[in-house]
Design a protein around this motif. Structure first.
Motif, PDB file in Angstrom:
ATOM      1  N   ILE A  63     -12.156  -4.788 -26.055  1.00 27.22           N
ATOM      2  CA  ILE A  63     -10.686  -4.745 -25.789  1.00 27.22           C
ATOM      3  C   ILE A  63      -9.758  -3.956 -26.677  1.00 27.22           C
ATOM      4  O   ILE A  63      -8.903  -3.432 -26.158  1.00 27.22           O
ATOM      5  CB  ILE A  63     -10.098  -6.372 -25.670  1.00 27.22           C
ATOM      6  CG1 ILE A  63      -8.773  -6.440 -25.146  1.00 27.22           C
ATOM      7  CG2 ILE A  63      -9.964  -6.682 -27.185  1.00 27.22           C
ATOM      8  CD1 ILE A  63      -8.592  -7.842 -24.617  1.00 27.22           C
ATOM      9  N   SER A  95      -8.381  -0.787 -24.998  1.00 23.76           N
ATOM     10  CA  SER A  95      -7.214  -0.808 -24.113  1.00 23.76           C
ATOM     11  C   SER A  95      -5.990  -0.945 -24.929  1.00 23.76           C
ATOM     12  O   SER A  95      -4.934  -1.238 -24.314  1.00 23.76           O
ATOM     13  CB  SER A  95      -7.510  -1.957 -23.299  1.00 23.76           C
ATOM     14  OG  SER A  95      -8.752  -1.686 -22.542  1.00 23.76           O
ATOM     15  N   VAL A  96      -5.820  -0.969 -26.165  1.00 23.28           N
ATOM     16  CA  VAL A  96      -4.893  -1.217 -26.915  1.00 23.28           C
ATOM     17  C   VAL A  96      -4.503  -0.067 -27.722  1.00 23.28           C
ATOM     18  O   VAL A  96      -5.486   0.611 -28.400  1.00 23.28           O
ATOM     19  CB  VAL A  96      -4.828  -2.631 -27.714  1.00 23.28           C
ATOM     20  CG1 VAL A  96      -5.100  -3.627 -26.909  1.00 23.28           C
ATOM     21  CG2 VAL A  96      -6.046  -2.551 -28.902  1.00 23.28           C
ATOM     22  N   PHE A 133      -4.767 -13.021 -25.588  1.00 27.76           N
ATOM     23  CA  PHE A 133      -5.955 -12.129 -25.821  1.00 27.76           C
ATOM     24  C   PHE A 133      -7.093 -13.147 -26.041  1.00 27.76           C
ATOM     25  O   PHE A 133      -7.122 -13.632 -26.999  1.00 27.76           O
ATOM     26  CB  PHE A 133      -5.850 -11.178 -26.698  1.00 27.76           C
ATOM     27  CG  PHE A 133      -4.983 -10.059 -26.490  1.00 27.76           C
ATOM     28  CD1 PHE A 133      -5.282  -8.844 -25.753  1.00 27.76           C
ATOM     29  CD2 PHE A 133      -3.486 -10.223 -26.655  1.00 27.76           C
ATOM     30  CE1 PHE A 133      -4.347  -8.083 -25.430  1.00 27.76           C
ATOM     31  CE2 PHE A 133      -2.696  -8.993 -26.393  1.00 27.76           C
ATOM     32  CZ  PHE A 133      -3.220  -8.121 -25.712  1.00 27.76           C
ATOM     33  N   LYS A 160     -16.787  -4.209 -20.915  1.00 27.58           N
ATOM     34  CA  LYS A 160     -15.536  -4.061 -21.145  1.00 27.58           C
ATOM     35  C   LYS A 160     -14.788  -5.044 -20.562  1.00 27.58           C
ATOM     36  O   LYS A 160     -14.857  -5.141 -19.272  1.00 27.58           O
ATOM     37  CB  LYS A 160     -15.076  -2.545 -20.733  1.00 27.58           C
ATOM     38  CG  LYS A 160     -13.600  -2.263 -21.309  1.00 27.58           C
ATOM     39  CD  LYS A 160     -13.127  -0.833 -21.171  1.00 27.58           C
ATOM     40  CE  LYS A 160     -11.992  -0.553 -21.706  1.00 27.58           C
ATOM     41  NZ  LYS A 160     -11.521   1.101 -21.422  1.00 27.58           N
ATOM     42  N   LYS A 217     -11.707  -7.169 -18.705  1.00 29.46           N
ATOM     43  CA  LYS A 217     -10.558  -6.916 -17.946  1.00 29.46           C
ATOM     44  C   LYS A 217      -9.396  -6.964 -18.565  1.00 29.46           C
ATOM     45  O   LYS A 217      -9.081  -8.132 -19.287  1.00 29.46           O
ATOM     46  CB  LYS A 217     -10.850  -7.551 -16.519  1.00 29.46           C
ATOM     47  CG  LYS A 217     -11.930  -7.417 -15.612  1.00 29.46           C
ATOM     48  CD  LYS A 217     -11.744  -7.858 -14.289  1.00 29.46           C
ATOM     49  CE  LYS A 217     -12.876  -7.823 -13.366  1.00 29.46           C
ATOM     50  NZ  LYS A 217     -13.650  -6.553 -13.204  1.00 29.46           N
ATOM     51  N   VAL A 218      -8.423  -6.182 -18.593  1.00 32.71           N
ATOM     52  CA  VAL A 218      -7.264  -6.276 -19.260  1.00 32.71           C
ATOM     53  C   VAL A 218      -6.228  -6.201 -18.165  1.00 32.71           C
ATOM     54  O   VAL A 218      -6.088  -5.280 -17.128  1.00 32.71           O
ATOM     55  CB  VAL A 218      -7.104  -4.927 -20.072  1.00 32.71           C
ATOM     56  CG1 VAL A 218      -5.646  -5.247 -21.099  1.00 32.71           C
ATOM     57  CG2 VAL A 218      -8.164  -4.989 -21.162  1.00 32.71           C
ATOM     58  N   SER A 219      -5.345  -7.108 -18.485  1.00 27.23           N
ATOM     59  CA  SER A 219      -3.997  -7.392 -17.337  1.00 27.23           C
ATOM     60  C   SER A 219      -3.193  -6.323 -17.963  1.00 27.23           C
ATOM     61  O   SER A 219      -2.957  -6.097 -19.023  1.00 27.23           O
ATOM     62  CB  SER A 219      -3.534  -8.599 -17.404  1.00 27.23           C
ATOM     63  OG  SER A 219      -2.949  -9.012 -18.599  1.00 27.23           O
ATOM     64  N   GLN A 233      -1.385  -7.695 -20.776  1.00 28.71           N
ATOM     65  CA  GLN A 233      -1.962  -7.474 -21.876  1.00 28.71           C
ATOM     66  C   GLN A 233      -1.580  -6.035 -22.408  1.00 28.71           C
ATOM     67  O   GLN A 233      -1.315  -6.073 -23.813  1.00 28.71           O
ATOM     68  CB  GLN A 233      -3.431  -7.796 -21.898  1.00 28.71           C
ATOM     69  CG  GLN A 233      -3.878  -9.199 -22.107  1.00 28.71           C
ATOM     70  CD  GLN A 233      -5.026  -9.397 -21.430  1.00 28.71           C
ATOM     71  OE1 GLN A 233      -5.716  -8.647 -20.686  1.00 28.71           O
ATOM     72  NE2 GLN A 233      -5.855 -10.161 -22.190  1.00 28.71           N
ATOM     73  N   VAL A 234      -1.756  -4.914 -21.495  1.00 27.80           N
ATOM     74  CA  VAL A 234      -1.486  -3.729 -21.866  1.00 27.80           C
ATOM     75  C   VAL A 234       0.179  -3.609 -22.687  1.00 27.80           C
ATOM     76  O   VAL A 234       0.049  -2.930 -23.648  1.00 27.80           O
ATOM     77  CB  VAL A 234      -1.837  -2.909 -20.851  1.00 27.80           C
ATOM     78  CG1 VAL A 234      -1.157  -1.303 -21.110  1.00 27.80           C
ATOM     79  CG2 VAL A 234      -3.204  -2.816 -20.423  1.00 27.80           C
TER      80      VAL A 234
END
Length: 141
Positions: free
Chosen positions: A51, A54-55, A108, A122, A124-126, A129-130
């Motif tokens: 995760i 993605s941050v 998270f 990986k 899934k990132v909403s 969240q992003v």
């Protein structure tokens, strides 16, 4: 006050307290201490936590710049604007800071490794969240 990192943060708090005490003991000998509140840095150590791909994170060069600033200018503390804001928020309205951090904690999930899985997928990132991670750049969820 990063959720999921209580033992890690406690060890850093102990080091911070040690440095404040040692600074008082060695001040007359021109020995200085700088605390660097280092945000999350994109290194191989964090690679297994997918995760984090993605941050927003600091680059190793950005982290090195913070260390170089400490060596050259010897301030008492180096922190990001978000880190300073969080310290002020905690001092003035601790419950509000707690609510913000709890929001991120609930947003998270635990990493697959923390949940006992060896999944290398990986997550899934909403978009929420992003966006939250972008606003809270440097906080590791």
């Amino acid at each position: 006050n990063a959720p999921r990192f209580s033992a890690y943060v406690a060890s850093k708090s102990a080091l911070d307290a040690f440095s404040r005490c040692a600074a008082a003991e060695w001040s007359d000998r021109n020995v200085t201490f700088t605390t660097i509140n280092m945000p999350l840095v994109k290194t191989p150590m964090i690679a297994p936590t997918k995760i984090y791909d993605s941050v927003p994170t600091l680059t190793p060069d950005e982290a090195a710049d913070m260390v170089a600033e400490a060596i050259v200018y010897r301030p008492k503390r180096i922190a990001t604007r978000l880190g300073i804001f969080a310290q002020v928020l905690h001092a003035l309205a601790p419950k509000m800071g707690e609510i913000v951090m709890n929001t991120g904690y609930r947003m998270f999930p635990d990493s697959p490794a923390a949940a006992g899985s060896r999944s290398g997928q990986k997550p899934k990132v909403s978009t929420e969240q992003v966006a939250f991670a972008a606003i809270m750049r440097g906080i590791y969820w």
